[in-house]
Design a protein around this motif. Sequence first.
Motif, PDB file in Angstrom:
ATOM      1  N   THR A  86      -7.502   8.926  -9.997  1.00  0.00           N
ATOM      2  CA  THR A  86      -7.568   9.405  -8.617  1.00  0.00           C
ATOM      3  C   THR A  86      -6.544   9.082  -7.461  1.00  0.00           C
ATOM      4  O   THR A  86      -5.563   8.450  -8.078  1.00  0.00           O
ATOM      5  CB  THR A  86      -8.804   9.037  -8.273  1.00  0.00           C
ATOM      6  OG1 THR A  86      -8.044   6.982  -7.919  1.00  0.00           O
ATOM      7  CG2 THR A  86     -10.271   8.782  -8.651  1.00  0.00           C
ATOM      8  N   LEU A  87      -6.688   9.955  -6.352  1.00  0.00           N
ATOM      9  CA  LEU A  87      -5.332   9.289  -5.509  1.00  0.00           C
ATOM     10  C   LEU A  87      -5.748   8.154  -4.985  1.00  0.00           C
ATOM     11  O   LEU A  87      -4.568   6.693  -4.831  1.00  0.00           O
ATOM     12  CB  LEU A  87      -5.443  10.104  -4.101  1.00  0.00           C
ATOM     13  CG  LEU A  87      -4.158  10.550  -3.234  1.00  0.00           C
ATOM     14  CD1 LEU A  87      -2.717  10.840  -3.881  1.00  0.00           C
ATOM     15  CD2 LEU A  87      -4.703  11.349  -2.325  1.00  0.00           C
ATOM     16  N   GLU A  88      -7.035   7.406  -4.803  1.00  0.00           N
ATOM     17  CA  GLU A  88      -7.042   6.054  -4.018  1.00  0.00           C
ATOM     18  C   GLU A  88      -6.183   5.499  -5.585  1.00  0.00           C
ATOM     19  O   GLU A  88      -5.460   4.136  -4.972  1.00  0.00           O
ATOM     20  CB  GLU A  88      -8.436   5.042  -4.293  1.00  0.00           C
ATOM     21  CG  GLU A  88      -8.399   4.295  -3.737  1.00  0.00           C
ATOM     22  CD  GLU A  88      -8.316   3.960  -2.622  1.00  0.00           C
ATOM     23  OE1 GLU A  88      -7.896   2.558  -1.969  1.00  0.00           O
ATOM     24  OE2 GLU A  88      -7.957   4.524  -1.585  1.00  0.00           O
ATOM     25  N   ALA A  89      -6.567   5.402  -6.918  1.00  0.00           N
ATOM     26  CA  ALA A  89      -5.935   4.554  -7.888  1.00  0.00           C
ATOM     27  C   ALA A  89      -4.684   5.031  -7.878  1.00  0.00           C
ATOM     28  O   ALA A  89      -3.645   3.988  -8.629  1.00  0.00           O
ATOM     29  CB  ALA A  89      -6.712   4.919  -8.869  1.00  0.00           C
ATOM     30  N   LEU A  90      -3.943   5.795  -7.192  1.00  0.00           N
ATOM     31  CA  LEU A  90      -2.880   5.833  -7.944  1.00  0.00           C
ATOM     32  C   LEU A  90      -1.749   5.351  -6.767  1.00  0.00           C
ATOM     33  O   LEU A  90      -0.540   4.404  -6.961  1.00  0.00           O
ATOM     34  CB  LEU A  90      -2.227   7.545  -7.678  1.00  0.00           C
ATOM     35  CG  LEU A  90      -0.894   7.736  -7.196  1.00  0.00           C
ATOM     36  CD1 LEU A  90       0.212   7.574  -8.820  1.00  0.00           C
ATOM     37  CD2 LEU A  90      -0.631   9.354  -7.392  1.00  0.00           C
ATOM     38  N   PHE A  91      -1.905   5.516  -5.358  1.00  0.00           N
ATOM     39  CA  PHE A  91      -1.548   4.603  -4.180  1.00  0.00           C
ATOM     40  C   PHE A  91      -1.641   2.643  -4.473  1.00  0.00           C
ATOM     41  O   PHE A  91      -1.770   2.269  -4.458  1.00  0.00           O
ATOM     42  CB  PHE A  91      -2.151   4.624  -2.981  1.00  0.00           C
ATOM     43  CG  PHE A  91      -1.916   5.623  -2.256  1.00  0.00           C
ATOM     44  CD1 PHE A  91      -1.336   6.594  -2.408  1.00  0.00           C
ATOM     45  CD2 PHE A  91      -2.980   6.749  -1.799  1.00  0.00           C
ATOM     46  CE1 PHE A  91      -0.503   7.681  -1.742  1.00  0.00           C
ATOM     47  CE2 PHE A  91      -2.175   7.747  -1.376  1.00  0.00           C
ATOM     48  CZ  PHE A  91      -1.270   8.618  -1.103  1.00  0.00           C
ATOM     49  N   ASN A  92      -2.282   2.662  -5.076  1.00  0.00           N
ATOM     50  CA  ASN A  92      -3.125   1.187  -5.110  1.00  0.00           C
ATOM     51  C   ASN A  92      -2.464   0.194  -6.983  1.00  0.00           C
ATOM     52  O   ASN A  92      -2.806  -0.567  -7.385  1.00  0.00           O
ATOM     53  CB  ASN A  92      -4.835   0.601  -5.142  1.00  0.00           C
ATOM     54  CG  ASN A  92      -5.356   1.112  -4.048  1.00  0.00           C
ATOM     55  OD1 ASN A  92      -4.545   0.221  -3.209  1.00  0.00           O
ATOM     56  ND2 ASN A  92      -6.008   1.804  -3.636  1.00  0.00           N
ATOM     57  N   ASP A  93      -1.843   1.333  -7.400  1.00  0.00           N
ATOM     58  CA  ASP A  93      -1.552   1.244  -8.985  1.00  0.00           C
ATOM     59  C   ASP A  93       0.157   0.435  -8.512  1.00  0.00           C
ATOM     60  O   ASP A  93       0.697   1.644  -8.180  1.00  0.00           O
ATOM     61  CB  ASP A  93      -1.380   1.616 -10.161  1.00  0.00           C
ATOM     62  CG  ASP A  93      -0.827   1.810 -11.247  1.00  0.00           C
ATOM     63  OD1 ASP A  93      -1.204   0.604 -11.892  1.00  0.00           O
ATOM     64  OD2 ASP A  93      -0.533   2.756 -11.957  1.00  0.00           O
ATOM     65  N   GLY A  94       0.541  -1.135  -9.191  1.00  0.00           N
ATOM     66  CA  GLY A  94       1.780  -0.831  -9.182  1.00  0.00           C
ATOM     67  C   GLY A  94       2.460  -2.294  -7.866  1.00  0.00           C
ATOM     68  O   GLY A  94       1.309  -2.453  -7.798  1.00  0.00           O
ATOM     69  N   ASP A  95       3.219  -2.056  -8.320  1.00  0.00           N
ATOM     70  CA  ASP A  95       3.588  -2.996  -7.021  1.00  0.00           C
ATOM     71  C   ASP A  95       4.008  -2.836  -6.067  1.00  0.00           C
ATOM     72  O   ASP A  95       3.535  -1.352  -6.097  1.00  0.00           O
ATOM     73  CB  ASP A  95       5.253  -3.955  -7.718  1.00  0.00           C
ATOM     74  CG  ASP A  95       5.903  -4.699  -9.190  1.00  0.00           C
ATOM     75  OD1 ASP A  95       4.190  -4.893  -9.139  1.00  0.00           O
ATOM     76  OD2 ASP A  95       6.080  -4.194  -9.286  1.00  0.00           O
ATOM     77  N   THR A  96       3.011  -3.683  -5.114  1.00  0.00           N
ATOM     78  CA  THR A  96       3.547  -3.141  -3.253  1.00  0.00           C
ATOM     79  C   THR A  96       4.396  -3.714  -2.479  1.00  0.00           C
ATOM     80  O   THR A  96       4.806  -5.297  -2.510  1.00  0.00           O
ATOM     81  CB  THR A  96       1.848  -3.059  -2.758  1.00  0.00           C
ATOM     82  OG1 THR A  96       2.339  -4.019  -1.909  1.00  0.00           O
ATOM     83  CG2 THR A  96       0.949  -1.791  -3.735  1.00  0.00           C
ATOM     84  N   TYR A  97       4.518  -2.571  -1.549  1.00  0.00           N
ATOM     85  CA  TYR A  97       6.215  -3.533  -0.599  1.00  0.00           C
ATOM     86  C   TYR A  97       5.295  -3.099   0.703  1.00  0.00           C
ATOM     87  O   TYR A  97       4.659  -2.335   1.116  1.00  0.00           O
ATOM     88  CB  TYR A  97       6.777  -2.664  -0.950  1.00  0.00           C
ATOM     89  CG  TYR A  97       8.338  -3.547  -0.196  1.00  0.00           C
ATOM     90  CD1 TYR A  97       8.781  -5.203  -0.424  1.00  0.00           C
ATOM     91  CD2 TYR A  97       8.990  -3.168   1.393  1.00  0.00           C
ATOM     92  CE1 TYR A  97       9.757  -5.661   0.348  1.00  0.00           C
ATOM     93  CE2 TYR A  97       9.914  -3.800   1.798  1.00  0.00           C
ATOM     94  CZ  TYR A  97      10.382  -5.243   1.393  1.00  0.00           C
ATOM     95  OH  TYR A  97      11.161  -5.600   2.430  1.00  0.00           O
ATOM     96  N   THR A  98       4.565  -4.436   1.450  1.00  0.00           N
ATOM     97  CA  THR A  98       3.939  -4.131   2.470  1.00  0.00           C
ATOM     98  C   THR A  98       4.717  -4.523   4.563  1.00  0.00           C
ATOM     99  O   THR A  98       5.340  -5.619   4.251  1.00  0.00           O
ATOM    100  CB  THR A  98       2.821  -4.605   3.344  1.00  0.00           C
ATOM    101  OG1 THR A  98       2.391  -4.084   2.094  1.00  0.00           O
ATOM    102  CG2 THR A  98       2.040  -4.281   3.932  1.00  0.00           C
ATOM    103  N   ILE A  99       5.185  -3.193   4.994  1.00  0.00           N
ATOM    104  CA  ILE A  99       5.884  -3.748   6.552  1.00  0.00           C
ATOM    105  C   ILE A  99       5.134  -4.282   7.784  1.00  0.00           C
ATOM    106  O   ILE A  99       4.457  -2.999   7.799  1.00  0.00           O
ATOM    107  CB  ILE A  99       7.043  -2.872   6.462  1.00  0.00           C
ATOM    108  CG1 ILE A  99       8.205  -3.217   5.251  1.00  0.00           C
ATOM    109  CG2 ILE A  99       7.555  -2.931   7.657  1.00  0.00           C
ATOM    110  CD1 ILE A  99       9.220  -1.877   5.360  1.00  0.00           C
TER     111      ILE A  99
END
Length: 111
Positions: A86-99
Amino acid sequence: FGAARDKGLRLNGHRIEVVKLGAGVSEDDLIVHDEHDEGLAFMLSRLRHPQFPEPVGVFHVDANDCYEDLLGQQVADAVEARGEGTLEALFNDGDTYTITADGDSHFTPHG
């Protein structure tokens, strides 16, 4: 090739040679590049100046492998191995960098 366009390349056994047209040599005796012949493409790619005309590039096409087919097979293999996703899983898979709005940043490693 040549200034007078009176030279060509001929296969002599397993070697390419430069010949002058006329005196028993006709255009029918010359090599005609076939992009489906991998061996000929390799031989032509090895030609070097000044003994031979030097090709800028030689095309070889393997009719069994085209980009679209290979890409389609790669996608089909991934779907079979991992499911549709799903698109949701794609966005939440892997490392994230939040600003944040105030310019602070935070790195969150996956898993």
